[in-house]
Design an enzyme around this catalytic site. Structure first.
Site, mmCIF file in Angstrom:
data_model
loop_
_atom_site.group_PDB
_atom_site.id
_atom_site.type_symbol
_atom_site.label_atom_id
_atom_site.label_comp_id
_atom_site.label_asym_id
_atom_site.label_seq_id
_atom_site.Cartn_x
_atom_site.Cartn_y
_atom_site.Cartn_z
ATOM 1 N N HIS A 20 23.703 55.232 -37.550
ATOM 2 C CA HIS A 20 24.016 56.010 -36.339
ATOM 3 C C HIS A 20 24.255 57.469 -36.683
ATOM 4 O O HIS A 20 25.002 57.781 -37.601
ATOM 5 C CB HIS A 20 25.259 55.460 -35.632
ATOM 6 C CG HIS A 20 25.066 54.101 -35.051
ATOM 7 N ND1 HIS A 20 24.147 53.838 -34.066
ATOM 8 C CD2 HIS A 20 25.659 52.923 -35.332
ATOM 9 C CE1 HIS A 20 24.199 52.558 -33.755
ATOM 10 N NE2 HIS A 20 25.098 51.972 -34.525
ATOM 11 N N ASP A 28 6.034 69.712 -42.492
ATOM 12 C CA ASP A 28 4.654 70.093 -42.792
ATOM 13 C C ASP A 28 4.489 70.292 -44.297
ATOM 14 O O ASP A 28 5.446 70.169 -45.062
ATOM 15 C CB ASP A 28 4.260 71.338 -42.006
ATOM 16 C CG ASP A 28 5.104 72.572 -42.347
ATOM 17 O OD1 ASP A 28 5.655 72.659 -43.463
ATOM 18 O OD2 ASP A 28 5.202 73.464 -41.497
ATOM 19 N N HIS A 102 13.918 78.565 -36.029
ATOM 20 C CA HIS A 102 13.597 77.860 -37.275
ATOM 21 C C HIS A 102 14.674 78.085 -38.338
ATOM 22 O O HIS A 102 14.898 77.225 -39.173
ATOM 23 C CB HIS A 102 12.208 78.243 -37.794
ATOM 24 C CG HIS A 102 12.119 79.581 -38.445
ATOM 25 N ND1 HIS A 102 12.071 80.753 -37.725
ATOM 26 C CD2 HIS A 102 12.081 79.926 -39.749
ATOM 27 C CE1 HIS A 102 11.999 81.763 -38.568
ATOM 28 N NE2 HIS A 102 12.006 81.300 -39.802
ATOM 29 N N TYR A 124 5.400 75.549 -37.692
ATOM 30 C CA TYR A 124 6.699 75.124 -37.155
ATOM 31 C C TYR A 124 6.655 73.710 -36.583
ATOM 32 O O TYR A 124 7.397 73.371 -35.670
ATOM 33 C CB TYR A 124 7.204 76.112 -36.107
ATOM 34 C CG TYR A 124 7.344 77.512 -36.618
ATOM 35 C CD1 TYR A 124 8.427 77.874 -37.413
ATOM 36 C CD2 TYR A 124 6.397 78.491 -36.323
ATOM 37 C CE1 TYR A 124 8.553 79.164 -37.904
ATOM 38 C CE2 TYR A 124 6.524 79.787 -36.799
ATOM 39 C CZ TYR A 124 7.600 80.111 -37.593
ATOM 40 O OH TYR A 124 7.733 81.395 -38.078
#
Length: 132
Positions: A20, A28, A102, A124
């Site tokens: 949990h 990427d 980001h 992104y």
């Protein structure tokens, strides 16, 4: 012997430890290395596999309550790519989508259980999955 679903033993071990509110990063090919967390690099070549392919394989066995993705994803990718990610996210019941910068997304990475690096070149396109 496993014949369907995720076959990679390192990924299976990694996701078996998620509980949990734990998080898991799918990144990427160019995502920075984080020495604090376990990384399973499955990048085969540019474009293989993709973040969305890994997400699709995780969905049946990973109850996702929140997805974090950089806000820059929306301004740097074509509509078709954005639609593909949004469609994949919408298929997850009651999932909250957050899109911080980001920089703020990367601040959350060290607290993840682990990171799966793909060959995805999507700008992104990294996501953080939080379990329910």
């Amino acid at each position: 012997m496993l014949q369907t679903g995720i076959l990679n033993p390192q990924i299976l071990s990694l996701i078996a430890r998620v509980r949990h509110t734990n998080t898991l990063v799918i990144s990427d090919w160019a995502f920075p290395y984080w020495p604090e967390i376990e990384t399973v690099d499955i990048s085969l070549t540019k474009g293989m596999p993709t973040v969305l392919q890994v997400l699709e394989l995780l969905k049946p066995n990973f109850k996702i309550g929140r997805i974090v993705q950089a806000e820059e994803f929306l301004s740097t990718n074509p509509d078709e790519k954005i639609k593909a990610f949004n469609t994949a996210f919408e298929e997850i019941p009651d999932c909250i989508i957050e899109r911080p910068s980001h920089i703020d997304l990367k601040k959350q990475v060290p607290s993840a259980i682990g990171l799966i690096r793909t060959g995805d070149p999507t700008a992104y396109g990294n996501i953080i999955l939080e379990s329910v």
